[in-house]
Write a protein that holds these residues in place. Structure first.
Motif, short mmCIF file in Angstrom:
data_model
loop_
_atom_site.label_atom_id
_atom_site.label_comp_id
_atom_site.label_asym_id
_atom_site.label_seq_id
_atom_site.Cartn_x
_atom_site.Cartn_y
_atom_site.Cartn_z
N SER A 65 0.87 -1.18 0.00
CA SER A 65 0.00 0.00 0.00
C SER A 65 0.90 1.22 0.00
O SER A 65 1.66 1.43 0.95
N ILE A 66 0.80 2.01 -1.05
CA ILE A 66 1.65 3.20 -1.15
C ILE A 66 0.85 4.41 -0.68
O ILE A 66 -0.21 4.73 -1.23
N VAL A 67 1.37 5.04 0.37
CA VAL A 67 0.70 6.21 0.92
C VAL A 67 1.73 7.35 0.93
O VAL A 67 2.58 7.45 0.07
N GLY A 68 1.68 8.22 1.86
CA GLY A 68 2.64 9.32 1.84
C GLY A 68 2.52 10.11 3.12
O GLY A 68 2.30 9.52 4.17
N GLY A 69 2.49 11.39 2.90
CA GLY A 69 2.47 12.31 1.77
C GLY A 69 1.63 11.86 0.56
O GLY A 69 0.84 10.94 0.64
N GLU A 70 1.84 12.62 -0.48
CA GLU A 70 1.07 12.42 -1.70
C GLU A 70 1.92 11.69 -2.74
O GLU A 70 2.89 12.26 -3.26
N PRO A 71 1.56 10.46 -3.07
CA PRO A 71 2.37 9.67 -3.99
C PRO A 71 2.50 10.27 -5.40
O PRO A 71 3.56 10.16 -6.02
N LEU A 72 1.44 10.91 -5.90
CA LEU A 72 1.48 11.35 -7.30
C LEU A 72 2.53 12.41 -7.59
O LEU A 72 2.86 12.65 -8.74
N ILE A 73 3.05 13.08 -6.54
CA ILE A 73 4.08 14.09 -6.80
C ILE A 73 5.50 13.54 -6.58
O ILE A 73 6.46 14.29 -6.57
N TYR A 74 5.60 12.23 -6.42
CA TYR A 74 6.92 11.60 -6.28
C TYR A 74 7.55 11.48 -7.68
O TYR A 74 6.88 11.10 -8.64
N PRO A 75 8.87 11.77 -7.82
CA PRO A 75 9.50 11.71 -9.14
C PRO A 75 9.40 10.33 -9.79
O PRO A 75 9.62 9.32 -9.11
N GLU A 76 9.06 10.31 -11.04
CA GLU A 76 8.97 9.07 -11.84
C GLU A 76 8.05 8.03 -11.20
O GLU A 76 8.33 6.82 -11.24
N PHE A 77 6.99 8.50 -10.60
CA PHE A 77 6.13 7.59 -9.84
C PHE A 77 5.54 6.48 -10.73
O PHE A 77 5.51 5.32 -10.34
N GLY A 78 5.07 6.86 -11.93
CA GLY A 78 4.48 5.86 -12.83
C GLY A 78 5.47 4.74 -13.14
O GLY A 78 5.13 3.56 -13.12
N LYS A 79 6.71 5.10 -13.40
CA LYS A 79 7.73 4.11 -13.75
C LYS A 79 8.03 3.20 -12.56
O LYS A 79 8.12 1.97 -12.70
N VAL A 80 8.19 3.80 -11.39
CA VAL A 80 8.48 3.00 -10.18
C VAL A 80 7.35 1.99 -9.93
O VAL A 80 7.60 0.80 -9.71
#
Ligand code: SF4
Ligand code: SF4
Length: 284
Positions: A65-80
């Motif tokens: 489960s990926i949470v945060g903070g806000e995951p969508l503003i993490y660099p290269e999130f889609g690729k990771v």
């Protein structure tokens, strides 16, 4: 509920980073963003994927489960996420206020579920609704999360009905923290509990706590079949008050324990107890 809860399959909660484009007063991290951000680590995405691959080789697959903070503003999130979802099923909790196109394009609905959280202080209802419907139609999930913060609690039934008209299910989290000198969730009035009512969300089939359960001393699989990975790579057995620390994924020192151990926390605010306590010790 993530698909592995109750099944005994290995699962992780990953605080990807402590950064967010919102500042909700009820956030776990409220008032601590600057302090926590000092622990943010942004390794190259390939290195991050390699670390999870090594965990996968050591312990097998499971769920993250990926949470945060806000995951969508993490660099290269889609690729990771694309790479890690080859090994682990993924659930992402997001406020939807970032660019999600990359993530949707790169990942499969069968491997990556996305659960949006509605924060009315920061986004217009209809704008959020449009994005949540898009996720539902893309097969990413139909739940919308909402926090029963005392100031925004009265609108739960109204929001619940409005989401329902579009096939979305509002799931409410109890608020853990201080508001106007009172400690929640213990201070919810009967009237407030009634308003939350049937919208109260659940974990592993057990409702979130409106009255904190005592868990200290009970045998729990936190750290054996579950762990919380922090942004700096430190790993905790769970999100409780006094979790055992279990090494660091960046330093290569993370290791799961091989047996259940007694809980060291007074309460279990993240509700992991619902599927980690051994059956004879389950509360509520
Ligand atoms: S959107 Fe989520 S992570 Fe960001 S401040 Fe609000 S509760 Fe915290
Ligand atoms: S009951 Fe909750 S707080 Fe206690 S060890 Fe288990 S997960 Fe952690």
């Amino acid at each position: 509920m993530n698909p592995t809860e109750s099944s005994g399959i290995l699962s992780f909660s990953w605080d990807l980073h402590y950064a967010c484009n919102y500042r909700c007063p009820y956030c776990w991290w409220h008032g601590r963003w600057e302090e926590l951000a000092r622990g943010n680590v942004y390794p190259p995405s390939d290195k991050l994927v390699d670390i999870w691959r090594s965990i996968y080789y050591s312990y097998g697959g499971g769920h993250i489960s990926i949470v945060g903070g806000e995951p969508l503003i993490y660099p290269e999130f889609g690729k990771v996420v694309r790479e890690i979802s080859q090994m682990f099923s993924i659930g992402i909790v997001t406020n939807l206020a970032g660019d999600i196109a990359d993530l949707l394009r790169e990942t499969s609905p069968s491997r990556v579920a996305i659960t949006p959280t509605f924060h009315p202080g920061f986004v217009d209802f209809d704008e959020f609704l449009g994005r949540a419907v898009q996720l539902k139609e893309g097969g990413r999930g139909s739940a919308v999360l909402y926090v029963a913060y005392p100031e925004q609690l009265k609108r739960i039934p109204e929001y619940g009905e409005r989401f329902k008209k579009h096939g979305l299910e509002l799931q409410v989290f109890s608020f853990w923290g201080e508001f106007q000198g009172k400690t929640y969730p213990a201070s919810y009035t009967q009237e407030e509990k009634t308003i939350i009512g049937s919208y109260l969300g659940e974990r592993a089939g057990k409702k979130f706590q409106l009255v904190p359960s005592k868990v200290k001393g009970k045998l729990c699989r936190a750290g054996q079949r579950y762990a919380v990975v922090k942004a700096n790579g430190d790993v905790a057995a769970c999100g409780g008050d006094w979790p055992r620390m279990m090494g660091n994924i960046f330093a290569g020192t993370f290791k799961l324990q091989d047996q259940p151990l007694p809980c060291q926390s007074d309460f279990c605010p993240c509700n992991e107890w619902a599927y980690l306590l051994l059956p004879d010790d389950a509360t509520n």
